[in-house]
Design a protein around this motif. Structure first.
Motif, PDB file in Angstrom:
ATOM      1  N   ALA A 165       0.835  -1.194   0.000  1.00  0.00           N
ATOM      2  CA  ALA A 165       0.000   0.000   0.000  1.00  0.00           C
ATOM      3  C   ALA A 165       0.872   1.248   0.000  1.00  0.00           C
ATOM      4  O   ALA A 165       0.618   2.213  -0.726  1.00  0.00           O
ATOM      5  CB  ALA A 165      -0.915   0.000   1.232  1.00  0.00           C
ATOM      6  N   LYS A 221       1.007   4.220  -2.715  1.00  0.00           N
ATOM      7  CA  LYS A 221       0.732   5.600  -2.335  1.00  0.00           C
ATOM      8  C   LYS A 221       1.881   6.505  -2.792  1.00  0.00           C
ATOM      9  O   LYS A 221       1.653   7.535  -3.416  1.00  0.00           O
ATOM     10  CB  LYS A 221       0.554   5.712  -0.814  1.00  0.00           C
ATOM     11  N   THR A 244      -5.276   5.597  -1.065  1.00  0.00           N
ATOM     12  CA  THR A 244      -4.381   4.599  -0.474  1.00  0.00           C
ATOM     13  C   THR A 244      -3.911   5.044   0.898  1.00  0.00           C
ATOM     14  O   THR A 244      -3.635   4.222   1.762  1.00  0.00           O
ATOM     15  CB  THR A 244      -3.157   4.362  -1.380  1.00  0.00           C
ATOM     16  N   GLU A 284      -3.616   2.834   4.136  1.00  0.00           N
ATOM     17  CA  GLU A 284      -2.316   2.697   4.771  1.00  0.00           C
ATOM     18  C   GLU A 284      -2.405   3.025   6.263  1.00  0.00           C
ATOM     19  O   GLU A 284      -1.808   2.339   7.098  1.00  0.00           O
ATOM     20  CB  GLU A 284      -1.337   3.643   4.070  1.00  0.00           C
ATOM     21  N   LEU A 288      -9.368   0.283  -5.549  1.00  0.00           N
ATOM     22  CA  LEU A 288      -8.051   0.783  -5.931  1.00  0.00           C
ATOM     23  C   LEU A 288      -7.652   0.230  -7.292  1.00  0.00           C
ATOM     24  O   LEU A 288      -7.085   0.934  -8.130  1.00  0.00           O
ATOM     25  CB  LEU A 288      -7.039   0.351  -4.868  1.00  0.00           C
TER      26      LEU A 288
END
Lengths: 121, 702
Positions: free
Chosen positions: B43, B47, B62, B66, B94
């Protein structure tokens, strides 16, 4: 001779971006995908600057910085970490491990070059 | 930046798979730190990358995931089934966002917002602390807002260890000077005697005077990395007359640059760190960049393939060998005499071997482990079992089996359909299973293996099996078969591959709309494969899919009809026999048949359906009958002669000419002539059509 930079990131796209930008500015760039690989490279060929991601498999950036800083050859070498946002905690952890400073993600090539120029001219 | 997008997308999709698999492996309440760390890292990378490459909506989405993962990793938040499900759904969203970004489109914003709220709900749950993102200090007002300072006085006293952080006092001073410093005073009062001096320590301090009204942030930025490794104070120099009023204001936000009596400034207190402001600046920059890249992108996603370096090395090796052989043959050819014939032969056989090896290696590059396809099933079965209220365990084996890339791309949907069917119709509810004396949890076993030049994929479940009678009933009702047909079990199971055939008592939203099995079979046939079904009532069902190893090359049997050569795929051939006139029989409605052991098989006279005038064999005893099988049907192809077996490279007819029923492609033979490759199911269809029209003719003349 051009200054050499070791770029460490487990993400290939980030690594390529960092590497491409720095090579474009005339630096000599070596890439590593995690801390273990980076440490091996750093031991065999000294570099002038290390830029490392923090979250990586096998050995994370903080441990890498700690290990590097303990090597005589890297006592004064600038060690920069790539962090996301302003996670003050991680920065402190990095500083405690011996990091010189940090580059906050997301960054663009100009910011990267500016920061690099700040530590190795 | 755009040149890194492709890599970014590829690794992000891989990251999503890592997250998905990790989440599926996570047992609520029990956290494997390495597992959750791997999910977090994935993740985190997505990001970081999406922020850097200008996909801000992905980055911020994200970020929420996260944050949640971070809390789980640190043990600040328990891993609940609910949280895992929300995270799984977020992975899906996502993936959609990334796909949209890759294709240059926009994601379904409503769905994104909805999922984001779901994440926020989990985050706001009773346990877990406030996310770090929310604990940012309230923004401090700029000091001396009313009067702008005309310059700054900076006091900078590095701590002894500063150099050992890799920072360099000289660079810091130089940077400050670059902002417009005019005077630098160095304080050497701390310098010890030479004997006492530690060469690696820092003993000097500086006072700098900046005579330009630069922003305070610019100065803070220079000290950003060393604020804990030095004492520093930044004192504004006010314009004449305003000094008194401004000095009082400066003190308010917390920076108290007061001098103590010793003459050294006490420099402990410093403004709140400037990250917050920097962060905002960067976000603005990122916004602008996002706007720019949104316009720039739009090119279709290039299909790329990741190849193991070892495979490429072996290729290069092979090419090297080939070049050596070629130069050897070239030398031989320059002054060739007959006594060198044996060496020529040797060279040619070497050439042949190397060409074959090279061919195999190139084919290898297109081969990918089937785990690319299998990897989506743990999630699918997890979701299905929740939706259906069943307990299902998915076992997989042979994920490392390599298949052609095209197979990977095309086999996914049929497999999803089959696994869904197994979960929905095959596996019973826990109560039913217990009542039937079976373990509560049903098992679906997905396996792949190489078996004699084919890939065999099996979907095996221990569910209730196919209801033979129900299928037969329905087949009769649909007019597909007749009651008196006396079908074998296998032939009855075959019925479910007929279009529009579904026996589901209750159409669920998982499967059972009757669209499917025929499409599944068609897709698999298009890949040159076959599908078979076997089942035992109460014990379960096994679906076997057989696929050719590669789609570009085919093992073929050359046959001759008149002056034409055709290729029959070796996989469809059962045997080739000579048939005597006495074995022939005319069966009403089925045309000409012959008896092969205890079966009657229709004969397809190839020269008739292809209209080949110069066919030499007209009487059945003069030619050969090639018995072939496709889609569960058998027939005998009547041809003039069998030639050799050989591997042929498939060339597309559609691309070079047009689609022709009964033919799947063409190839070029050793002598340069073109041979057409027979499509056995197509030939059977053709034969049926010809026969029906013949019957019509008979009916008319009668």
């Amino acid at each position: 001779m051009a200054a050499s930079i070791l770029a460490v990131d487990d993400s290939a796209s980030m690594r390529q971006m960092v590497s491409f930008t720095l090579k474009g500015a005339g630096y000599d760039v070596v890439e590593a995908a995690d801390g273990v690989e980076a440490l091996n490279i750093a031991k065999t060929r000294p570099v002038n600057l290390v830029i490392t991601d923090v979250n990586m498999p096998n050995m994370d950036g903080i441990s890498l910085i700690k290990e590097l800083r303990n090597l005589p050859a890297y006592k004064f070498t600038p060690l920069l970490m790539l962090t996301t946002e302003s996670s003050a905690e991680k920065k402190q952890e990095g500083k405690a491990a011996g990091a010189t400073g940090w580059i906050v993600k997301p960054f663009n090539p100009e910011q990267l070059l500016k920061t690099v120029a700040k530590v190795i001219g | 930046m755009a040149q890194f997008h492709q890599v970014f997308f590829e690794e992000s999709f891989e990251g999503l798979d890592v997250m998905e698999n990790g989440l599926l492996n996570m047992d609520p309440g029990e956290v494997d730190p390495e597992e959750i760390n791997a999910i977090f890292r994935a993740a985190h990378s997505i990001k970081g990358g999406s922020g850097t490459f200008g996909f801000d909506n992905i980055s911020s989405f994200t970020h929420v995931m996260e944050t949640l993962l971070d809390e789980m990793r640190d043990g600040r938040r328990p891993v609940t089934a609910d949280a895992v499900n929300v995270l799984l759904a977020s992975v899906d969203v996502l993936r959609e966002m990334l796909t949209a970004a890759q294709e240059g489109g926009e994601p379904d914003q409503e769905r994104v917002d909805e999922q984001r709220q779901a994440l926020d709900r989990v985050l706001a749950g009773e346990s877990g602390n406030a996310s770090p993102a929310e604990t940012v200090a309230p923004e401090a007002d700029q000091p001396a807002a009313s009067v702008e300072p005309v310059g700054w006085r900076i006091v900078f006293r590095p701590h002894a260890h500063l150099l050992r952080t890799g920072n360099d006092t000289l660079r810091i001073v130089r940077e400050l000077a670059d902002l417009g410093g005019t005077r630098v005073d160095c304080d050497i009062s701390d310098l010890p005697t030479f004997a006492e001096m530690e060469p690696e320590d820092s003993y000097l301090s500086w006072q700098l005077h900046l005579d330009t009204p630069v922003a305070r942030e610019e100065i803070d930025e220079i000290f950003e990395w060393v604020e804990d490794d030095c004492d520093f104070a930044v004192i504004p120099v006010m314009p004449e007359g305003a000094a008194d009023g401004a000095a009082a204001e400066v003190a308010t936000p917390g920076a108290e640059p007061a001098n103590d009596s010793s003459g050294k400034p006490d420099l402990k207190a410093v403004d709140p760190p400037p990250e917050r402001r920097c962060g905002e600046d960067r976000r603005k920059v990122a916004d602008r960049r996002a706007g720019a890249t949104a316009k720039a992108k739009g090119g279709g996603g290039a299909s790329s393939i990741r190849v193991d370096t070892a495979k490429i090395d072996s290729l290069i090796n092979m090419v090297g060998e080939l070049v050596i052989t070629q130069s050897m043959l070239g030398m031989l050819g320059e002054d060739f005499t007959l006594d060198k014939l044996s060496r020529l032969r040797e060279g040619l056989s070497q050439l042949e071997r190397h060409t074959r090896e090279l061919q195999e290696s190139v084919m290898q590059i297109r081969m990918l482990p089937i785990s690319f396809t299998f990897s989506r099933f743990p999630r699918l079965v997890h979701d299905l079992s929740q939706k259906l209220g069943k307990k299902i365990e998915l076992k997989m084996s042979g994920e490392g089996t390599e298949v052609d890339k095209t197979v990977i791309e095309k086999i996914g949907d049929p497999l999803v359909h089959l696994v869904r069917n197994s979960a929905d119709h095959g596996i019973e509810s826990p109560e039913e299973r217990v009542a039937a004396g079976k373990p509560e949890t049903g098992t679906i076993h997905l396996s792949a293996e190489h078996r004699g030049g084919n890939i065999v994929i099996e979907i095996r479940d221990d569910g209730k099996g196919l209801a033979r009678d129900k299928i037969l009933e329905k087949g009769i009702a649909r007019g597909l078969v007749k009651e008196e047909d006396n079908l074998t079990d296998k032939q009855i199971y075959e019925l479910i591959f007929q279009p529009g055939f579904s026996t589901a008592e209750q159409v669920s939203d998982v499967s059972g709309r009757g669209v499917g099995m025929d499409v599944v079979r068609r897709n698999i046939n298009e890949l040159g494969g076959a599908i078979e079904i076997d089942s035992e009532l109460g014990q379960g069902t096994v679906i076997t899919i057989r696929l050719p190893l590669t789609l570009a090359i085919l093992d073929g049997q050359s046959i001759r009809i008149g002056s034409e050569t055709y290729i029959v795929p070796l996989v469809s051939i059962i045997e080739s026999i000579q048939v005597q006139e006495s074995m022939l029989r005319q069966v009403a409605g089925r045309g000409e048949t012959f008896r092969l052991r205890d079966e009657y098989l229709p004969i397809v006279r190839m020269h008739e359906i292809f209209g080949i005038a110069d066919a030499s064999a007209r009487r059945i005893a003069d030619g050969i009958v090639v018995v072939v099988e496709a889609g569960g049907h058998k027939c005998g192809l009547f041809v003039d002669d069998l030639l050799g077996q050989q591997q042929v490279v498939i060339k597309s007819l559609e691309a070079n000419y047009g689609r022709v029923e009964g033919l799947s492609g063409a190839t070029i033979l050793g002598d340069g002539s073109v041979a057409l490759i027979l499509d056995i199911p197509g030939v059977m269809r053709l034969a049926r059509q010809t026969k029906t029209s013949d019957d019509n003719v008979v009916a008319l003349t009668a």
